[in-house]
Design an enzyme around this catalytic site. Sequence first.
Site, PDB file in Angstrom:
ATOM      1  N   ILE A 137       0.999  -1.196  -0.031  1.00 34.69           N
ATOM      2  CA  ILE A 137      -0.047  -0.037  -0.078  1.00 34.69           C
ATOM      3  C   ILE A 137       0.841   1.219  -0.034  1.00 34.69           C
ATOM      4  O   ILE A 137       2.179   1.301   0.499  1.00 34.69           O
ATOM      5  CB  ILE A 137      -0.963  -0.051   1.159  1.00 34.69           C
ATOM      6  CG1 ILE A 137      -0.247  -0.144   2.706  1.00 34.69           C
ATOM      7  CG2 ILE A 137      -2.170  -0.996   1.057  1.00 34.69           C
ATOM      8  CD1 ILE A 137      -1.201  -0.145   3.737  1.00 34.69           C
ATOM      9  N   ASP A 138       0.464   2.161  -0.422  1.00 37.39           N
ATOM     10  CA  ASP A 138       1.258   3.192  -0.762  1.00 37.39           C
ATOM     11  C   ASP A 138       1.725   4.090   0.672  1.00 37.39           C
ATOM     12  O   ASP A 138       1.211   3.839   1.630  1.00 37.39           O
ATOM     13  CB  ASP A 138       0.431   4.635  -1.335  1.00 37.39           C
ATOM     14  CG  ASP A 138       0.025   4.349  -2.876  1.00 37.39           C
ATOM     15  OD1 ASP A 138       0.776   3.257  -3.283  1.00 37.39           O
ATOM     16  OD2 ASP A 138      -0.783   4.761  -3.372  1.00 37.39           O
ATOM     17  N   LYS A 139       3.045   4.867   0.528  1.00 36.17           N
ATOM     18  CA  LYS A 139       3.318   5.606   1.802  1.00 36.17           C
ATOM     19  C   LYS A 139       2.449   6.156   2.583  1.00 36.17           C
ATOM     20  O   LYS A 139       2.423   5.803   3.955  1.00 36.17           O
ATOM     21  CB  LYS A 139       4.579   6.416   1.420  1.00 36.17           C
ATOM     22  CG  LYS A 139       4.931   7.351   2.393  1.00 36.17           C
ATOM     23  CD  LYS A 139       5.958   8.427   1.950  1.00 36.17           C
ATOM     24  CE  LYS A 139       6.377   9.442   3.092  1.00 36.17           C
ATOM     25  NZ  LYS A 139       7.237  10.495   2.573  1.00 36.17           N
ATOM     26  N   ARG A 237      -6.752   5.782  -6.265  1.00 40.79           N
ATOM     27  CA  ARG A 237      -6.510   7.180  -6.547  1.00 40.79           C
ATOM     28  C   ARG A 237      -6.757   7.634  -7.692  1.00 40.79           C
ATOM     29  O   ARG A 237      -7.361   8.427  -8.232  1.00 40.79           O
ATOM     30  CB  ARG A 237      -5.069   7.562  -6.049  1.00 40.79           C
ATOM     31  CG  ARG A 237      -4.508   7.141  -4.488  1.00 40.79           C
ATOM     32  CD  ARG A 237      -3.214   7.174  -4.243  1.00 40.79           C
ATOM     33  NE  ARG A 237      -2.671   8.446  -4.381  1.00 40.79           N
ATOM     34  CZ  ARG A 237      -1.134   8.646  -4.317  1.00 40.79           C
ATOM     35  NH1 ARG A 237      -0.550   7.652  -3.749  1.00 40.79           N
ATOM     36  NH2 ARG A 237      -0.880   9.723  -4.242  1.00 40.79           N
TER      37      ARG A 237
END
Length: 303
Positions: A137-139, A237
């Site tokens: 999962i993204d930062k 996103r």
Amino acid sequence: MKEVKHVVTAEEQGTRLDKWLVDQTEDVSRSQIQAWIRDEYVEVNGKIEKSNYKCLEGDEIHWSIPEAEPMEISPENIPLHIVYEDVDVIVVNKPRGMVVHPSAGHETGTLVHALLYHCHDLSGINGVMRPGIVHRIDKDTSGLLMVAKNDKAHTSLADQLAEKTIDRKYMAIVHGEINHEFGTIEAPIARDPKDRQKMAVVEGGKDATTHFKVLKVYRDYTYVECVLETGRTHQIRVHMKYINHPLAGDPKYGPRKSLEIDGQALHAGHLAFTHPTTKERMAFDQEPPQEFLTCLDEIEKRT
């Protein structure tokens, strides 16, 4: 970034794309080549193809690969919120701001560094840079992430991802008021041809499907639950931007004026999978972090 273009010759016709790339490069493993293809650094005639694509004479193949830099991964004593752990798997609640695995610009302080300190036994399928990491999962996305402690568990969990039998639900705050209860976005995703640092809905990209449910509508914002059917880079996103409802706080895909939150308002709140050994169906839920909840309180007061 190393960029190379090559045109397939008559002698090379019929060769698998990953095998063809192995023949063009030095000291690069086939698994690394396949990772490049999976991460969409390789294009055939301007389109994304799979590793097993059979090259045709005249195909123009373009690949842009980040220069490899030697990096030593050392355990770091970083606190972890462990939701569940046994001999096969670990489920962690990743905080906002933490990168999952080392990469250029993120040589320390990642989830992998913390996992290596906590647990010496992690699967080696993804190599030294991503031990145990089955999915990412993204930062600035918080929430639940499963980690494999051995190769058998890793293979099982990866197969479940490929077979779409793992349930992943995300909570998100998006711009705009969505006036219907459910929605499905089916739009292919690939690297943005105008900006290689971004992903976008691109014809010929990888199939991507996101389902969403409206949890609550506020003035100028909507609180939604997103369910991933596929797991493309930045999928939620990109898809929410595509339908003109970008995530609040998203510095890459959202508007400049947004909620006061450091990064996109996105939280992986639900994760369910079949245990690799016991075959028991396991489900985990985690509330969003306080910063996310504070944003909900703020838009609630405006409504």
